[in-house]
Design a protein around this motif. Structure first.
Motif, PDB file in Angstrom:
ATOM      1  N   MET A   1       0.962  -1.491   0.196  1.00  0.00           N
ATOM      2  CA  MET A   1      -0.038  -0.468   0.323  1.00  0.00           C
ATOM      3  C   MET A   1       1.040   1.571  -0.118  1.00  0.00           C
ATOM      4  SD  MET A   1      -2.959   0.914   2.762  1.00  0.00           S
ATOM      5  CE  MET A   1      -3.617  -0.072   2.432  1.00  0.00           C
ATOM      6  N   SER A   2       0.600   2.347  -0.838  1.00  0.00           N
ATOM      7  CA  SER A   2       1.349   3.542  -0.808  1.00  0.00           C
ATOM      8  C   SER A   2       1.370   4.492   0.237  1.00  0.00           C
ATOM      9  CB  SER A   2       0.953   4.469  -2.395  1.00  0.00           C
ATOM     10  OG  SER A   2      -0.096   4.721  -2.048  1.00  0.00           O
ATOM     11  N   THR A   3       1.915   5.250   0.604  1.00  0.00           N
ATOM     12  CA  THR A   3       2.017   6.077   1.118  1.00  0.00           C
ATOM     13  C   THR A   3       0.775   7.654   1.552  1.00  0.00           C
ATOM     14  OG1 THR A   3       3.653   7.383   0.751  1.00  0.00           O
ATOM     15  CG2 THR A   3       4.255   6.068   2.427  1.00  0.00           C
ATOM     16  N   HIS A   4       0.678   7.247   0.248  1.00  0.00           N
ATOM     17  CA  HIS A   4      -0.769   8.339  -0.481  1.00  0.00           C
ATOM     18  C   HIS A   4      -2.261   8.282  -0.156  1.00  0.00           C
ATOM     19  CE1 HIS A   4      -3.802   9.853  -3.330  1.00  0.00           C
ATOM     20  NE2 HIS A   4      -2.874  11.738  -3.387  1.00  0.00           N
ATOM     21  N   SER A   5      -2.497   6.126  -0.117  1.00  0.00           N
ATOM     22  CA  SER A   5      -3.624   5.683   0.630  1.00  0.00           C
ATOM     23  C   SER A   5      -3.803   6.349   1.740  1.00  0.00           C
ATOM     24  CB  SER A   5      -3.834   4.305  -0.158  1.00  0.00           C
ATOM     25  OG  SER A   5      -2.784   3.282   0.112  1.00  0.00           O
ATOM     26  N   ARG A   6      -2.758   5.986   2.435  1.00  0.00           N
ATOM     27  CA  ARG A   6      -2.476   6.254   3.877  1.00  0.00           C
ATOM     28  C   ARG A   6      -2.905   7.264   4.454  1.00  0.00           C
ATOM     29  NH1 ARG A   6       1.957   3.375   6.339  1.00  0.00           N
ATOM     30  NH2 ARG A   6       2.558   2.777   3.994  1.00  0.00           N
ATOM     31  N   ALA A   7      -2.475   8.608   3.431  1.00  0.00           N
ATOM     32  CA  ALA A   7      -2.751   9.710   4.274  1.00  0.00           C
ATOM     33  C   ALA A   7      -4.324  10.550   4.723  1.00  0.00           C
ATOM     34  CB  ALA A   7      -2.463  10.764   3.570  1.00  0.00           C
ATOM     35  N   PRO A   8      -4.893  10.069   4.441  1.00  0.00           N
ATOM     36  CA  PRO A   8      -6.413  10.222   4.168  1.00  0.00           C
ATOM     37  C   PRO A   8      -6.701   9.773   5.859  1.00  0.00           C
ATOM     38  CG  PRO A   8      -6.353   9.362   2.329  1.00  0.00           C
ATOM     39  CD  PRO A   8      -5.342   9.184   2.370  1.00  0.00           C
ATOM     40  N   ALA A   9      -6.718   8.674   5.884  1.00  0.00           N
ATOM     41  CA  ALA A   9      -6.832   7.503   7.521  1.00  0.00           C
ATOM     42  C   ALA A   9      -5.992   7.965   8.682  1.00  0.00           C
ATOM     43  CB  ALA A   9      -6.153   5.900   7.019  1.00  0.00           C
ATOM     44  N   ARG A  10      -4.603   9.025   8.026  1.00  0.00           N
ATOM     45  CA  ARG A  10      -4.275   9.529   8.968  1.00  0.00           C
ATOM     46  C   ARG A  10      -5.022  10.734   9.560  1.00  0.00           C
ATOM     47  NH1 ARG A  10       2.063   8.584   8.028  1.00  0.00           N
ATOM     48  NH2 ARG A  10       1.108   9.594   6.416  1.00  0.00           N
ATOM     49  N   GLY A  11      -5.769  11.553   8.191  1.00  0.00           N
ATOM     50  CA  GLY A  11      -6.401  12.468   8.921  1.00  0.00           C
ATOM     51  C   GLY A  11      -7.607  13.075   9.542  1.00  0.00           C
ATOM     52  N   VAL A  12      -8.046  10.896   9.626  1.00  0.00           N
ATOM     53  CA  VAL A  12      -9.245  10.554   9.903  1.00  0.00           C
ATOM     54  C   VAL A  12      -9.219  10.815  11.252  1.00  0.00           C
ATOM     55  CG1 VAL A  12     -11.203   9.256   9.995  1.00  0.00           C
ATOM     56  CG2 VAL A  12     -10.554  10.260   8.110  1.00  0.00           C
ATOM     57  N   GLY A  13      -7.699   9.895  11.636  1.00  0.00           N
ATOM     58  CA  GLY A  13      -7.315   9.063  12.989  1.00  0.00           C
ATOM     59  C   GLY A  13      -7.151  11.451  13.607  1.00  0.00           C
TER      60      GLY A  13
ATOM     61  N   ALA B   1      -8.010  14.197  12.677  1.00  0.00           N
ATOM     62  CA  ALA B   1      -9.754  14.884  13.363  1.00  0.00           C
ATOM     63  C   ALA B   1     -10.365  13.612  14.398  1.00  0.00           C
ATOM     64  CB  ALA B   1     -10.819  14.552  12.020  1.00  0.00           C
ATOM     65  N   ALA B   2     -10.312  12.614  14.044  1.00  0.00           N
ATOM     66  CA  ALA B   2     -10.928  11.777  15.768  1.00  0.00           C
ATOM     67  C   ALA B   2     -10.364  12.426  16.784  1.00  0.00           C
ATOM     68  CB  ALA B   2     -11.002  10.950  15.386  1.00  0.00           C
ATOM     69  N   ARG B   3      -9.005  12.210  16.927  1.00  0.00           N
ATOM     70  CA  ARG B   3      -8.770  12.855  18.303  1.00  0.00           C
ATOM     71  C   ARG B   3      -8.219  14.316  18.766  1.00  0.00           C
ATOM     72  NH1 ARG B   3      -4.713   9.472  15.893  1.00  0.00           N
ATOM     73  NH2 ARG B   3      -3.552  11.022  14.897  1.00  0.00           N
ATOM     74  N   LEU B   4      -9.017  15.474  17.776  1.00  0.00           N
ATOM     75  CA  LEU B   4      -9.150  16.229  17.588  1.00  0.00           C
ATOM     76  C   LEU B   4     -10.954  16.663  18.724  1.00  0.00           C
ATOM     77  CD1 LEU B   4      -8.180  19.437  17.760  1.00  0.00           C
ATOM     78  CD2 LEU B   4      -8.766  19.369  15.312  1.00  0.00           C
ATOM     79  N   VAL B   5     -11.426  16.467  17.952  1.00  0.00           N
ATOM     80  CA  VAL B   5     -12.747  16.233  18.287  1.00  0.00           C
ATOM     81  C   VAL B   5     -12.798  15.061  20.082  1.00  0.00           C
ATOM     82  CG1 VAL B   5     -14.610  14.725  18.333  1.00  0.00           C
ATOM     83  CG2 VAL B   5     -13.749  16.660  16.519  1.00  0.00           C
TER      84      VAL B   5
ATOM     85  N   LEU C   1     -18.608  10.531  18.783  1.00  0.00           N
ATOM     86  CA  LEU C   1     -18.324  10.895  17.186  1.00  0.00           C
ATOM     87  C   LEU C   1     -16.259  11.232  16.991  1.00  0.00           C
ATOM     88  CD1 LEU C   1     -19.235  13.107  14.364  1.00  0.00           C
ATOM     89  CD2 LEU C   1     -18.108  15.213  16.096  1.00  0.00           C
ATOM     90  N   ALA C   2     -15.758  11.250  17.748  1.00  0.00           N
ATOM     91  CA  ALA C   2     -14.435  10.770  17.732  1.00  0.00           C
ATOM     92  C   ALA C   2     -13.981   9.087  17.243  1.00  0.00           C
ATOM     93  CB  ALA C   2     -13.586  11.133  19.111  1.00  0.00           C
ATOM     94  N   ASN C   3     -14.734   8.648  18.225  1.00  0.00           N
ATOM     95  CA  ASN C   3     -14.606   7.145  17.778  1.00  0.00           C
ATOM     96  C   ASN C   3     -15.478   6.759  16.436  1.00  0.00           C
ATOM     97  OD1 ASN C   3     -14.004   6.433  20.082  1.00  0.00           O
ATOM     98  ND2 ASN C   3     -15.654   6.108  20.975  1.00  0.00           N
ATOM     99  N   TRP C   4     -16.777   7.262  16.276  1.00  0.00           N
ATOM    100  CA  TRP C   4     -16.945   7.328  14.947  1.00  0.00           C
ATOM    101  C   TRP C   4     -16.175   7.731  13.530  1.00  0.00           C
ATOM    102  CZ3 TRP C   4     -18.828  10.939  11.269  1.00  0.00           C
ATOM    103  CH2 TRP C   4     -19.356  10.490   9.841  1.00  0.00           C
ATOM    104  N   LEU C   5     -15.472   9.088  13.785  1.00  0.00           N
ATOM    105  CA  LEU C   5     -14.547   9.648  12.988  1.00  0.00           C
ATOM    106  C   LEU C   5     -13.636   8.086  13.110  1.00  0.00           C
ATOM    107  CD1 LEU C   5     -14.361  13.102  13.324  1.00  0.00           C
ATOM    108  CD2 LEU C   5     -15.477  12.228  11.741  1.00  0.00           C
ATOM    109  N   ALA C   6     -13.210   7.637  13.719  1.00  0.00           N
ATOM    110  CA  ALA C   6     -11.805   7.158  14.039  1.00  0.00           C
ATOM    111  C   ALA C   6     -12.627   5.586  12.562  1.00  0.00           C
ATOM    112  CB  ALA C   6     -11.277   6.159  15.344  1.00  0.00           C
ATOM    113  N   ARG C   7     -13.443   4.752  13.563  1.00  0.00           N
ATOM    114  CA  ARG C   7     -13.213   3.729  12.725  1.00  0.00           C
ATOM    115  C   ARG C   7     -13.492   4.549  11.098  1.00  0.00           C
ATOM    116  NH1 ARG C   7     -17.312   3.438  17.284  1.00  0.00           N
ATOM    117  NH2 ARG C   7     -19.378   4.298  15.361  1.00  0.00           N
ATOM    118  N   ARG C   8     -14.307   5.356  10.271  1.00  0.00           N
ATOM    119  CA  ARG C   8     -13.986   5.912   9.079  1.00  0.00           C
ATOM    120  C   ARG C   8     -13.111   5.446   8.425  1.00  0.00           C
ATOM    121  NH1 ARG C   8     -18.935   8.941   7.440  1.00  0.00           N
ATOM    122  NH2 ARG C   8     -17.510   9.360   5.881  1.00  0.00           N
TER     123      ARG C   8
END
Length: 100
Positions: free
Chosen positions: A1-13, A15-19, A93-100
């Protein structure tokens, strides 16, 4: 898996931590005010006044939901309810975001 495809997952994580962090901070502000109230903190102190004002603004929707004969119970329940709701909704909400 490329680092590009993991970037959105890190962003969601992130966001979840920020919430979750935002919910924790809001609940902490309210909790600090409850403790200050119970300890009869000097309300003319600027720090105490800031926590009172912030907590009152954050709990404005919940403070008068229930009426109690004693003011300290009104403060604990009225402000405490807001803190609990912020924690439950924020972390939910954070848990919901983390699961997405």
């Amino acid at each position: 898996m490329s680092t590009h495809s993991r970037a959105p997952a890190r962003g969601v994580g992130s966001a979840a931590r920020l919430v979750a962090l935002a919910a924790d901070v809001l609940a902490l502000i309210i909790a600090v005010w409850i403790v200050m109230y119970l300890l009869d903190a000097n309300r003319s102190n600027e720090v105490v006044q800031w926590f009172h004002d912030a907590a009152t603004w954050l709990a404005g929707w919940s403070y008068d939901l229930f009426s109690f004969g004693r003011e300290w119970i009104q403060v604990v329940v009225g402000y405490g309810l807001a803190a609990v709701v912020y924690l439950l909704v924020g972390h939910g909400l954070a848990n919901w975001l983390a699961r997405r």
